[in-house]
Write a protein that holds these residues in place. Structure first.
Motif, PDB file in Angstrom:
ATOM      1  N   LYS A  30       0.868  -1.179   0.000  1.00 46.00           N
ATOM      2  CA  LYS A  30       0.000   0.000   0.000  1.00 46.00           C
ATOM      3  C   LYS A  30       0.906   1.230   0.000  1.00 46.00           C
ATOM      4  CE  LYS A  30      -4.134  -1.870   2.087  1.00 46.00           C
ATOM      5  NZ  LYS A  30      -4.728  -2.035   0.733  1.00 46.00           N
ATOM      6  N   SER A  31       0.329   2.393  -0.252  1.00 45.99           N
ATOM      7  CA  SER A  31       1.165   3.603  -0.322  1.00 45.99           C
ATOM      8  C   SER A  31       1.697   4.007   1.049  1.00 45.99           C
ATOM      9  CB  SER A  31       0.401   4.747  -0.993  1.00 45.99           C
ATOM     10  OG  SER A  31      -0.868   4.879  -0.400  1.00 45.99           O
ATOM     11  N   ASP A  32       1.159   3.425   2.144  1.00 47.95           N
ATOM     12  CA  ASP A  32       1.759   3.689   3.461  1.00 47.95           C
ATOM     13  C   ASP A  32       2.917   2.724   3.748  1.00 47.95           C
ATOM     14  OD1 ASP A  32       0.612   1.272   3.914  1.00 47.95           O
ATOM     15  OD2 ASP A  32      -0.705   1.906   5.544  1.00 47.95           O
ATOM     16  N   LYS A  33       3.352   2.019   2.712  1.00 47.47           N
ATOM     17  CA  LYS A  33       4.498   1.091   2.765  1.00 47.47           C
ATOM     18  C   LYS A  33       4.185  -0.248   3.447  1.00 47.47           C
ATOM     19  CE  LYS A  33       7.782   4.889   2.807  1.00 47.47           C
ATOM     20  NZ  LYS A  33       8.833   5.610   3.517  1.00 47.47           N
ATOM     21  N   SER A  34       2.948  -0.462   3.871  1.00 49.76           N
ATOM     22  CA  SER A  34       2.638  -1.758   4.466  1.00 49.76           C
ATOM     23  C   SER A  34       2.611  -2.831   3.366  1.00 49.76           C
ATOM     24  CB  SER A  34       1.293  -1.700   5.200  1.00 49.76           C
ATOM     25  OG  SER A  34       0.280  -1.294   4.309  1.00 49.76           O
ATOM     26  N   ILE A  35       3.231  -3.969   3.695  1.00 49.40           N
ATOM     27  CA  ILE A  35       3.340  -5.054   2.715  1.00 49.40           C
ATOM     28  C   ILE A  35       2.170  -6.015   2.878  1.00 49.40           C
ATOM     29  CG2 ILE A  35       4.759  -7.025   2.002  1.00 49.40           C
ATOM     30  CD1 ILE A  35       7.222  -5.354   2.829  1.00 49.40           C
ATOM     31  N   MET A  36       1.396  -6.213   1.798  1.00 52.30           N
ATOM     32  CA  MET A  36       0.209  -7.071   1.837  1.00 52.30           C
ATOM     33  C   MET A  36       0.566  -8.518   1.511  1.00 52.30           C
ATOM     34  SD  MET A  36      -1.492  -4.490   2.492  1.00 52.30           S
ATOM     35  CE  MET A  36      -3.012  -5.357   2.829  1.00 52.30           C
ATOM     36  N   ASP A  37       1.537  -8.676   0.605  1.00 53.48           N
ATOM     37  CA  ASP A  37       1.874 -10.023   0.142  1.00 53.48           C
ATOM     38  C   ASP A  37       3.227  -9.939  -0.570  1.00 53.48           C
ATOM     39  OD1 ASP A  37       1.645 -12.699  -0.266  1.00 53.48           O
ATOM     40  OD2 ASP A  37       0.023 -12.585  -1.750  1.00 53.48           O
ATOM     41  N   GLU A  38       3.897 -11.073  -0.671  1.00 54.13           N
ATOM     42  CA  GLU A  38       5.137 -11.034  -1.446  1.00 54.13           C
ATOM     43  C   GLU A  38       5.413 -12.360  -2.133  1.00 54.13           C
ATOM     44  OE1 GLU A  38       7.468 -10.308   2.565  1.00 54.13           O
ATOM     45  OE2 GLU A  38       8.890 -11.010   1.029  1.00 54.13           O
ATOM     46  N   GLY A  39       6.285 -12.310  -3.145  1.00 56.25           N
ATOM     47  CA  GLY A  39       6.593 -13.522  -3.903  1.00 56.25           C
ATOM     48  C   GLY A  39       8.045 -13.535  -4.371  1.00 56.25           C
ATOM     49  N   THR A  40       8.510 -14.718  -4.724  1.00 56.32           N
ATOM     50  CA  THR A  40       9.865 -14.817  -5.262  1.00 56.32           C
ATOM     51  C   THR A  40       9.858 -15.649  -6.539  1.00 56.32           C
ATOM     52  OG1 THR A  40      10.324 -16.784  -3.947  1.00 56.32           O
ATOM     53  CG2 THR A  40      11.015 -14.694  -3.007  1.00 56.32           C
ATOM     54  N   ALA A  41      10.855 -15.417  -7.369  1.00 58.82           N
ATOM     55  CA  ALA A  41      10.983 -16.161  -8.623  1.00 58.82           C
ATOM     56  C   ALA A  41      12.456 -16.246  -8.985  1.00 58.82           C
ATOM     57  CB  ALA A  41      10.198 -15.460  -9.723  1.00 58.82           C
ATOM     58  N   GLY A  42      12.744 -16.899 -10.075  1.00 57.98           N
ATOM     59  CA  GLY A  42      14.120 -17.036 -10.551  1.00 57.98           C
ATOM     60  C   GLY A  42      14.624 -15.743 -11.164  1.00 57.98           C
ATOM     61  N   PRO A  43      15.727 -15.813 -11.895  1.00 59.72           N
ATOM     62  CA  PRO A  43      16.326 -14.602 -12.472  1.00 59.72           C
ATOM     63  C   PRO A  43      15.443 -13.961 -13.541  1.00 59.72           C
ATOM     64  CG  PRO A  43      17.379 -16.570 -13.359  1.00 59.72           C
ATOM     65  CD  PRO A  43      16.477 -17.026 -12.252  1.00 59.72           C
TER      66      PRO A  43
ATOM     67  N   LEU B 132       7.756 -13.338 -14.051  1.00 60.43           N
ATOM     68  CA  LEU B 132       6.516 -12.627 -13.680  1.00 60.43           C
ATOM     69  C   LEU B 132       5.386 -13.620 -13.394  1.00 60.43           C
ATOM     70  CD1 LEU B 132       6.513  -9.524 -16.098  1.00 60.43           C
ATOM     71  CD2 LEU B 132       7.155  -9.617 -13.676  1.00 60.43           C
ATOM     72  N   SER B 133       5.312 -14.683 -14.170  1.00 55.90           N
ATOM     73  CA  SER B 133       4.289 -15.704 -13.916  1.00 55.90           C
ATOM     74  C   SER B 133       4.463 -16.308 -12.529  1.00 55.90           C
ATOM     75  CB  SER B 133       4.379 -16.831 -14.955  1.00 55.90           C
ATOM     76  OG  SER B 133       4.193 -16.315 -16.235  1.00 55.90           O
ATOM     77  N   GLU B 134       5.722 -16.588 -12.196  1.00 59.21           N
ATOM     78  CA  GLU B 134       6.001 -17.170 -10.880  1.00 59.21           C
ATOM     79  C   GLU B 134       5.616 -16.198  -9.759  1.00 59.21           C
ATOM     80  OE1 GLU B 134       9.860 -19.749 -12.470  1.00 59.21           O
ATOM     81  OE2 GLU B 134      10.092 -18.505 -10.674  1.00 59.21           O
ATOM     82  N   LEU B 135       5.973 -14.925  -9.940  1.00 55.70           N
ATOM     83  CA  LEU B 135       5.632 -13.919  -8.923  1.00 55.70           C
ATOM     84  C   LEU B 135       4.131 -13.815  -8.733  1.00 55.70           C
ATOM     85  CD1 LEU B 135       7.939 -10.806  -9.517  1.00 55.70           C
ATOM     86  CD2 LEU B 135       8.151 -12.586  -7.781  1.00 55.70           C
ATOM     87  N   LEU B 136       3.385 -13.836  -9.844  1.00 57.47           N
ATOM     88  CA  LEU B 136       1.929 -13.678  -9.769  1.00 57.47           C
ATOM     89  C   LEU B 136       1.248 -14.939  -9.237  1.00 57.47           C
ATOM     90  CD1 LEU B 136       1.324 -11.546 -12.963  1.00 57.47           C
ATOM     91  CD2 LEU B 136       1.032 -10.838 -10.582  1.00 57.47           C
ATOM     92  N   ALA B 137       1.928 -16.067  -9.362  1.00 52.18           N
ATOM     93  CA  ALA B 137       1.398 -17.285  -8.745  1.00 52.18           C
ATOM     94  C   ALA B 137       1.488 -17.152  -7.224  1.00 52.18           C
ATOM     95  CB  ALA B 137       2.187 -18.503  -9.218  1.00 52.18           C
ATOM     96  N   ASP B 138       2.570 -16.523  -6.742  1.00 52.57           N
ATOM     97  CA  ASP B 138       2.730 -16.278  -5.302  1.00 52.57           C
ATOM     98  C   ASP B 138       1.788 -15.172  -4.821  1.00 52.57           C
ATOM     99  OD1 ASP B 138       4.664 -18.171  -4.971  1.00 52.57           O
ATOM    100  OD2 ASP B 138       6.328 -16.783  -4.645  1.00 52.57           O
ATOM    101  N   CYS B 139       1.600 -14.158  -5.626  1.00 54.70           N
ATOM    102  CA  CYS B 139       0.833 -12.954  -5.268  1.00 54.70           C
ATOM    103  C   CYS B 139      -0.301 -12.715  -6.264  1.00 54.70           C
ATOM    104  CB  CYS B 139       1.727 -11.712  -5.333  1.00 54.70           C
ATOM    105  SG  CYS B 139       2.907 -11.521  -4.044  1.00 54.70           S
ATOM    106  N   PRO B 140      -1.313 -13.545  -6.279  1.00 58.95           N
ATOM    107  CA  PRO B 140      -2.347 -13.396  -7.317  1.00 58.95           C
ATOM    108  C   PRO B 140      -3.033 -12.019  -7.292  1.00 58.95           C
ATOM    109  CG  PRO B 140      -2.948 -15.091  -5.696  1.00 58.95           C
ATOM    110  CD  PRO B 140      -1.551 -14.715  -5.413  1.00 58.95           C
ATOM    111  N   ALA B 141      -3.126 -11.407  -6.110  1.00 61.51           N
ATOM    112  CA  ALA B 141      -3.804 -10.112  -6.013  1.00 61.51           C
ATOM    113  C   ALA B 141      -3.065  -9.011  -6.773  1.00 61.51           C
ATOM    114  CB  ALA B 141      -3.953  -9.711  -4.549  1.00 61.51           C
TER     115      ALA B 141
END
Lengths: 298, 298
Positions: free
Chosen positions: B20-33, B48-57
């Motif tokens: 969010k713009s107040d810097k609070s982290i809602m979700d996070e994901g990781t992927a390869g290079p 990007l596909s891997e990241l969005l699988a972790d963070c669908p929102a």
């Protein structure tokens, strides 16, 4: 008088001379590269076939000396001996490194000194006359060393242009280098080196451009001054192996870059003087042929 | 309050944060290079596909910031934008280099300074607050530069061992390095680097060994001292771009090698003091997330 076959095999070219023991040359031949470490047995086999096509009489010679790049280690040396056996099953064959062959030639007539080979790569040698010890400095290839060599000079040229690009100070040398590389902008150098064909094995191609611009651009001359410093570094590392009794150590320089001797020699001499090293640059007493005959008659 | 997606993509790993713009982290994901220059569009697409699988929102976020390795040039940047469009056809997408993202984060709260990134590679940045100019020094990769980086330190370690081999002075560090490389003799280093898999991209693997032996072997510590010298060289090249009005330039250091801060920082400080440079090492004000929000709200 018997005929002997002396072979000088490098990374780009192999030469062979059919000689008598009085050093008269009966015939000679040339072939492609014969670096056993890089090309394996098959590469040497092809080179020897080519040489013997040029010099058929060498098949029946009384002795063979092969000075080959890439036989510094026992495994590669044995491989080279095995390939030679296919061509000369009953003839004495001596396999040494190409540098060793040049060393024997350079110092065939007297006092031993240091041999500095400066071409695409760089390496220095000294052989103790009282033993069989062969000391070397450098010769680690373009990724790890070869300081002061053609490849090293080419890499420094690339680095200089990247540096100029950061500072947005684009010199005539910079423009000439980009043209030589066939790229439009400084940053394309990175792509060219990492993703295209212009890797370490080709950096030496840029050395002539450095020599060309050295007179007019002090910062390009500075690359050659650093090269001279690095080359004398290698030589200096060997001086401690030379007996203290030798007042002035003879230094023979050879290799492709020595064609630019008019520029390089004053730089080397300046560096030698600056460090007060007991070195004197001398002409080689002989080349590969003379070196080969020394090895055969030892 | 809207959600934004901030992506920090490097040569080995890509991370994404839904914030969010107040810097609070809602979700996070990781992927390869996700280095576009090296892996092309497909590499980024997979990451990007891997990241969005972790963070669908993140698919329905209000803005995307991608800080990616390998988008320093226009061609690669446009490629990255095109790939992002496949995932977010109607969302504002900002593409910057990963270094730029870290820069924005490090200096998000005040005065701008110099960012030095020292990991496998090395590079320094400075952005003029009065313009959009982004100055850089270094970052030329392991063949042409990256002085003082992990890869550079690894290469110097190899060179040091080759040097010890020439002198036949084999230290404990020498033995440890050969063991790490799984080779028997010093000269095998050459084969390992030129003919096997241990090329420039892997030299950084040796850096931990250098840190490990630095305390007990002065000549190994000397490698790190030279690394500090090279890193400060890069920073110094940028100082002339900083307005003279700034009495003391903040220097933020980051990257994988900064995990060895306990050893590296004193060496950097010593070099800064020696040259009397107007630099002060400071903590970064923020990281990639903070940098992303700066870019989104500009």
């Amino acid at each position: 008088m018997s005929n002997f076959f002396v072979i000088d095999g490098g990374g780009t070219k192999t030469r062979g001379w059919l000689v008598k023991s009085d050093k008269s040359i009966m015939d000679e031949g040339t072939a492609g590269p014969s670096n056993v470490a890089r090309l394996g047995a098959e590469g040497l086999r092809i080179a020897l076939s080519e040489l013997l096509a040029d010099c058929p009489a060498a098949r029946t010679c009384a002795g063979v000396v092969m000075g080959l790049a890439g036989v510094g280690r026992e495994r590669e040396r044995e491989l080279a001996v095995a390939v030679a056996r296919e061509f000369w099953p009953h003839t004495p064959v001596h396999v040494v490194t190409d540098a060793h062959l040049l060393y024997e030639g350079a110092f065939c007539s007297g006092e031993r000194g240091i041999l500095l080979i400066v071409g695409t790569g760089s390496i220095a040698f000294y052989q103790n006359p009282h033993g069989h010890e062969f000391f070397r400095a450098g010769g680690w290839g373009p990724l790890l060393g070869d300081e002061g060599s053609g490849a090293w000079i080419g890499r420094e040229a690339l680095r200089h242009c990247l540096w100029e690009g950061e500072r947005e100070e684009l010199s005539p040398f910079h423009a000439a280098l980009l043209e030589k590389l066939k790229v439009d902008a400084t940053h394309d150098i990175i792509t060219k080196v990492y993703r295209e064909d212009f890797g370490p094995t080709r950096w030496a191609e840029l050395a002539p451009l450095v020599f060309e611009f050295a007179e007019e651009q002090p910062e390009v001359m500075a690359i050659l001054e650093r090269a001279a410093l690095e080359l004398i570094d290698q030589v200096e590392r060997l001086i401690e192996d030379v007996p203290q009794s030798m007042a002035l150590v003879p230094l023979v320089v050879t290799g492709g870059l020595w064609e630019r001797r008019a520029v390089l020699e004053p730089l080397l001499l300046e560096e030698i003087q600056l460090r007060q090293l007991p070195l004197t640059i001398v002409e080689p007493a002989g080349g590969a042929v003379e070196g080969g005959l020394v090895i055969l008659t030892r």
